[in-house]
Design a protein around this motif. Sequence first.
Motif, PDB file in Angstrom:
ATOM      1  N   ARG A 152       0.813  -1.212   0.000  1.00 25.78           N
ATOM      2  CA  ARG A 152       0.000   0.000   0.000  1.00 25.78           C
ATOM      3  C   ARG A 152       0.855   1.273   0.000  1.00 25.78           C
ATOM      4  O   ARG A 152       0.435   2.322   0.448  1.00 25.78           O
ATOM      5  N   GLY A 153       2.113   1.152  -0.471  1.00 24.58           N
ATOM      6  CA  GLY A 153       2.926   2.345  -0.691  1.00 24.58           C
ATOM      7  C   GLY A 153       3.877   2.735   0.417  1.00 24.58           C
ATOM      8  O   GLY A 153       4.377   3.855   0.422  1.00 24.58           O
ATOM      9  N   PHE A 154       4.160   1.833   1.361  1.00 27.44           N
ATOM     10  CA  PHE A 154       5.150   2.153   2.406  1.00 27.44           C
ATOM     11  C   PHE A 154       6.542   1.767   1.911  1.00 27.44           C
ATOM     12  O   PHE A 154       6.779   0.610   1.540  1.00 27.44           O
ATOM     13  N   VAL A 155       7.462   2.729   1.887  1.00 24.66           N
ATOM     14  CA  VAL A 155       8.839   2.503   1.420  1.00 24.66           C
ATOM     15  C   VAL A 155       9.750   2.426   2.639  1.00 24.66           C
ATOM     16  O   VAL A 155      10.025   3.433   3.288  1.00 24.66           O
ATOM     17  N   GLY A 170      18.791   2.265  -1.194  1.00 27.22           N
ATOM     18  CA  GLY A 170      18.223   1.965  -2.506  1.00 27.22           C
ATOM     19  C   GLY A 170      16.821   1.382  -2.420  1.00 27.22           C
ATOM     20  O   GLY A 170      16.539   0.555  -1.544  1.00 27.22           O
ATOM     21  N   LEU A 171      15.948   1.818  -3.330  1.00 28.12           N
ATOM     22  CA  LEU A 171      14.556   1.369  -3.337  1.00 28.12           C
ATOM     23  C   LEU A 171      14.387   0.117  -4.194  1.00 28.12           C
ATOM     24  O   LEU A 171      15.082  -0.049  -5.193  1.00 28.12           O
ATOM     25  N   THR A 172      13.462  -0.739  -3.786  1.00 30.24           N
ATOM     26  CA  THR A 172      13.106  -1.899  -4.614  1.00 30.24           C
ATOM     27  C   THR A 172      12.259  -1.393  -5.786  1.00 30.24           C
ATOM     28  O   THR A 172      11.730  -0.278  -5.732  1.00 30.24           O
ATOM     29  N   PRO A 173      12.077  -2.203  -6.862  1.00 24.91           N
ATOM     30  CA  PRO A 173      11.272  -1.751  -8.013  1.00 24.91           C
ATOM     31  C   PRO A 173       9.864  -1.291  -7.641  1.00 24.91           C
ATOM     32  O   PRO A 173       9.393  -0.268  -8.145  1.00 24.91           O
ATOM     33  N   THR A 174       9.190  -2.030  -6.758  1.00 21.81           N
ATOM     34  CA  THR A 174       7.818  -1.638  -6.380  1.00 21.81           C
ATOM     35  C   THR A 174       7.837  -0.344  -5.562  1.00 21.81           C
ATOM     36  O   THR A 174       6.978   0.522  -5.748  1.00 21.81           O
ATOM     37  N   GLU A 175       8.809  -0.216  -4.668  1.00 28.24           N
ATOM     38  CA  GLU A 175       8.928   1.009  -3.869  1.00 28.24           C
ATOM     39  C   GLU A 175       9.193   2.211  -4.769  1.00 28.24           C
ATOM     40  O   GLU A 175       8.603   3.281  -4.595  1.00 28.24           O
ATOM     41  N   PHE A 176      10.076   2.021  -5.761  1.00 30.18           N
ATOM     42  CA  PHE A 176      10.402   3.087  -6.697  1.00 30.18           C
ATOM     43  C   PHE A 176       9.163   3.516  -7.476  1.00 30.18           C
ATOM     44  O   PHE A 176       8.919   4.704  -7.695  1.00 30.18           O
ATOM     45  N   PHE A 177       8.358   2.548  -7.883  1.00 23.18           N
ATOM     46  CA  PHE A 177       7.144   2.839  -8.658  1.00 23.18           C
ATOM     47  C   PHE A 177       6.155   3.646  -7.808  1.00 23.18           C
ATOM     48  O   PHE A 177       5.573   4.627  -8.285  1.00 23.18           O
ATOM     49  N   PHE A 178       5.968   3.235  -6.548  1.00 21.78           N
ATOM     50  CA  PHE A 178       5.062   3.978  -5.647  1.00 21.78           C
ATOM     51  C   PHE A 178       5.570   5.401  -5.423  1.00 21.78           C
ATOM     52  O   PHE A 178       4.790   6.345  -5.345  1.00 21.78           O
ATOM     53  N   HIS A 179       6.883   5.519  -5.302  1.00 23.71           N
ATOM     54  CA  HIS A 179       7.469   6.848  -5.052  1.00 23.71           C
ATOM     55  C   HIS A 179       7.263   7.768  -6.258  1.00 23.71           C
ATOM     56  O   HIS A 179       6.991   8.959  -6.104  1.00 23.71           O
ATOM     57  N   THR A 180       7.373   7.229  -7.457  1.00 23.27           N
ATOM     58  CA  THR A 180       7.146   8.049  -8.653  1.00 23.27           C
ATOM     59  C   THR A 180       5.676   8.455  -8.776  1.00 23.27           C
ATOM     60  O   THR A 180       5.369   9.518  -9.315  1.00 23.27           O
ATOM     61  N   MET A 181       4.764   7.613  -8.286  1.00 25.44           N
ATOM     62  CA  MET A 181       3.331   7.962  -8.305  1.00 25.44           C
ATOM     63  C   MET A 181       3.083   9.209  -7.459  1.00 25.44           C
ATOM     64  O   MET A 181       2.382  10.144  -7.888  1.00 25.44           O
ATOM     65  N   ALA A 182       3.667   9.229  -6.257  1.00 20.61           N
ATOM     66  CA  ALA A 182       3.507  10.394  -5.367  1.00 20.61           C
ATOM     67  C   ALA A 182       4.221  11.611  -5.953  1.00 20.61           C
ATOM     68  O   ALA A 182       3.737  12.745  -5.833  1.00 20.61           O
ATOM     69  N   GLY A 183       5.374  11.369  -6.612  1.00 25.80           N
ATOM     70  CA  GLY A 183       6.122  12.472  -7.227  1.00 25.80           C
ATOM     71  C   GLY A 183       5.354  13.139  -8.346  1.00 25.80           C
ATOM     72  O   GLY A 183       5.356  14.365  -8.475  1.00 25.80           O
ATOM     73  N   ARG A 184       4.655  12.324  -9.153  1.00 25.86           N
ATOM     74  CA  ARG A 184       3.868  12.901 -10.253  1.00 25.86           C
ATOM     75  C   ARG A 184       2.723  13.753  -9.706  1.00 25.86           C
ATOM     76  O   ARG A 184       2.433  14.809 -10.265  1.00 25.86           O
ATOM     77  N   GLU A 185       2.109  13.305  -8.624  1.00 26.76           N
ATOM     78  CA  GLU A 185       1.022  14.103  -8.026  1.00 26.76           C
ATOM     79  C   GLU A 185       1.535  15.495  -7.645  1.00 26.76           C
ATOM     80  O   GLU A 185       0.847  16.497  -7.849  1.00 26.76           O
TER      81      GLU A 185
END
Length: 227
Positions: A80-83, A90-105
């Motif tokens: 659910r988006g906890f990194v 270093g972030l895992t692939p799923t963590e990186f993807f969640f982080h980019t979602m918040a960054g785009r917002e």
Amino acid sequence: MLKELSGIREQAAKTCFRELHPTNSALIMSLSGSKGSNINISQMIACVGQQAINGKRVPNGFENRALPHFEKFSKIPASRGFVENSFFSGLTPTEFFFHTMAGREGLVDTAVKTAETGYLQRRLVKCLEDLVVHYDGSVRNSINEIVELTFGGDGLDPVHMETKNKPVDLLRELNHIRALNQFREQKVLQSKEIIVSANRILLEDQFKTSRDDFRQECLEFMEKVTE
């Protein structure tokens, strides 16, 4: 859940501040206020933390899950988006993807807010452009209608105000006077004597025209300093 998981990052930040050496460059930048904050430091060396989108945890993007890497109906923090990693580890692939979602917002918000605030300012300036402070202290428009009897309710000019909402920064003035008048050989006044002296000075002719609330504020400040 969002509140609990976001609190972890705050606790990590406090621990980082305690453990870091005083000469740490990022710590110096954060404490001095030049750039960055405790959140930036905790994300770099402790954990990036919970990613929020529209004020909530990461929503489902696939059937009953955020990403296909997790089981359906999974409620664990990672799904659910906890990194839990930091930028250093270093972030895992799923963590990186969640982080980019918040960054785009954040990027979209910036773009939208720029347009909205620009138009809001234009409308506001259009309404205020004919207002003038007259010599009697009143604020009037182009057809001489009174908008305010006293500008801002207190008649204070923001240009000449030292602090956010006060004309004089009393603490700064006190430190300035102490630096200029270092009478080390003279006897130090006691707290009660300072208050008596302050009351006596405020009764002098030069302060007769000053406002009552300003005199009261000066006395309260002196009492606070001499505690």
